[in-house]
Design an enzyme around this catalytic site. Structure first.
Site, PDB file in Angstrom:
ATOM      1  N   ASP A  48       0.853  -1.180   0.000  1.00  0.00           N
ATOM      2  CA  ASP A  48       0.000   0.000   0.000  1.00  0.00           C
ATOM      3  C   ASP A  48       0.897   1.240   0.000  1.00  0.00           C
ATOM      4  O   ASP A  48       1.787   1.345  -0.847  1.00  0.00           O
ATOM      5  CB  ASP A  48      -0.964  -0.062   1.195  1.00  0.00           C
ATOM      6  CG  ASP A  48      -1.963   1.082   1.254  1.00  0.00           C
ATOM      7  OD1 ASP A  48      -2.978   1.014   0.536  1.00  0.00           O
ATOM      8  OD2 ASP A  48      -1.726   2.051   2.009  1.00  0.00           O
TER       9      ASP A  48
ATOM     10  N   HIS B 281      -7.070  -6.321  -1.034  1.00  0.00           N
ATOM     11  CA  HIS B 281      -5.995  -5.353  -0.831  1.00  0.00           C
ATOM     12  C   HIS B 281      -4.960  -5.797   0.195  1.00  0.00           C
ATOM     13  O   HIS B 281      -3.792  -5.425   0.091  1.00  0.00           O
ATOM     14  CB  HIS B 281      -6.609  -4.026  -0.395  1.00  0.00           C
ATOM     15  CG  HIS B 281      -5.619  -2.920  -0.261  1.00  0.00           C
ATOM     16  ND1 HIS B 281      -4.815  -2.498  -1.291  1.00  0.00           N
ATOM     17  CD2 HIS B 281      -5.274  -2.147   0.809  1.00  0.00           C
ATOM     18  CE1 HIS B 281      -4.038  -1.507  -0.888  1.00  0.00           C
ATOM     19  NE2 HIS B 281      -4.287  -1.279   0.387  1.00  0.00           N
TER      20      HIS B 281
END
Length: 313
Positions: free
Chosen positions: A99, A292
């Protein structure tokens, strides 16, 4: 056993989690996470012969959170990685980021290749330089409620995410997972969490103890420091102009999730463009079913990819 301690880095007191001996592997977390997001990576990497260090990055968890927004630029964040390598008494490291940690890893490899043995990005690929400041382009493409635009409203997202930290992590972590439903925009006239369903039952990869741990780690600094990373997006665009056409030349590896919401932000053929930015790309791993949070959702697959890459260095 993972050891926790503090080190002095660039004038900050930084909390790190550390285990093992051998070549250094730095694990850089994303938003809204902490060192704990790498809990499943320590033991496999240590058993393979590596010294593993996962810091709470600037503004997060047990690390200091400067009050000024402009203390969270890409230059500060890359500088923290460089300072951490030095504080650990090492000459080089393999830098792994997920991320927001991925752009920090990519830029560390770009700006200081002499210190980076290899670089791995999870979720966020290296990005071509935008033709103009990014926030305006993002707002034009995704609208004024796109989460990165919403996060610019000082104090607003901060208060929303802090209101009930347990609920924040339950909603966000589940919604952005491979089985969740997440929107990249805040609700019109509402908040970021309003489009994320309330969670009654956690998925198998996430426990109540995990939620408690994340919530407790944010009790010290809250969410303002982490959100300040987003509030420097346009400033970062200005600061990185000298590297506009530069390529990342160190050995590299990329891991993505089939259902990662980040894949909706870029061109559908973004994987095809990786070799144009990474001149020594050693591999790409696309994890079927993963959302994610791949190193938490599918740790075995992520660990296999990391070990494959590390073995080849």
């Amino acid at each position: 056993m993972v050891i926790h301690r503090e080190v002095s880095v660039n004038g900050l007191t930084m909390h790190i989690a550390e285990q093992g001996t051998g070549p250094l592997v730095l694990l850089l977390h994303g938003f809204p996470e902490s060192w704990y997001s790498w809990r499943h990576q320590f033991q496999p990497l240590v058993e393979a012969g590596y010294r593993v260090v996962a810091p709470d990055q600037r503004g997060y968890g047990g690390t200091d959170a400067p009050s000024a927004v402009d203390q969270y630029t890409i230059m500060h964040l890359v500088g923290d990685v460089i300072g951490l390598i030095d504080a650990l008494g090492e000459q080089q490291a393999v830098v792994v980021g997920h991320d927001w940690g991925a752009p920090i890893a990519w830029n560390t490899a770009l700006m200081r290749p002499d210190l980076v043995r290899g670089v791995v990005g999870l979720s966020v690929p290296p990005a071509r330089r935008a033709p103009a400041p990014p926030l305006g382009l993002l707002e034009k493409r995704f609208g004024p409620d796109f989460y990165q635009i919403y996060f610019q409203r000082t104090g607003v997202a901060d208060a929303e995410l802090e209101r009930d930290r347990h609920d924040t992590f339950r909603r966000f972590l589940v919604a952005a997972s491979g089985t969740g439903q997440v929107s990249a925009s805040a609700a019109a006239g509402g908040g970021f969490l309003d489009r994320m369903p309330k969670v009654e039952t956690l998925p198998s990869w996430l426990t109540e103890q995990d939620i408690d741990t994340f919530a407790e780690q944010y009790a010290r600094n809250g969410f303002t420091g982490p959100l300040n990373w987003y509030r420097n997006i346009d400033r970062n665009w200005e600061l990185t102009a000298p590297w506009a056409t530069a390529k990342i030349t160190v050995p590299s590896y990329y891991i993505t999730g089939e259902r990662d919401v980040v894949r909706t932000f870029g061109a559908p053929d973004f994987l095809d463009h990786l070799p144009s930015m990474l001149t020594d790309l050693r591999g790409v791993r696309d994890i079927a079913g993963s959302g994610h949070w791949m190193q938490q959702e599918y740790p075995a697959e992520v660990n296999a990819g990391l070990l494959e890459f590390l073995k080849g260095l």
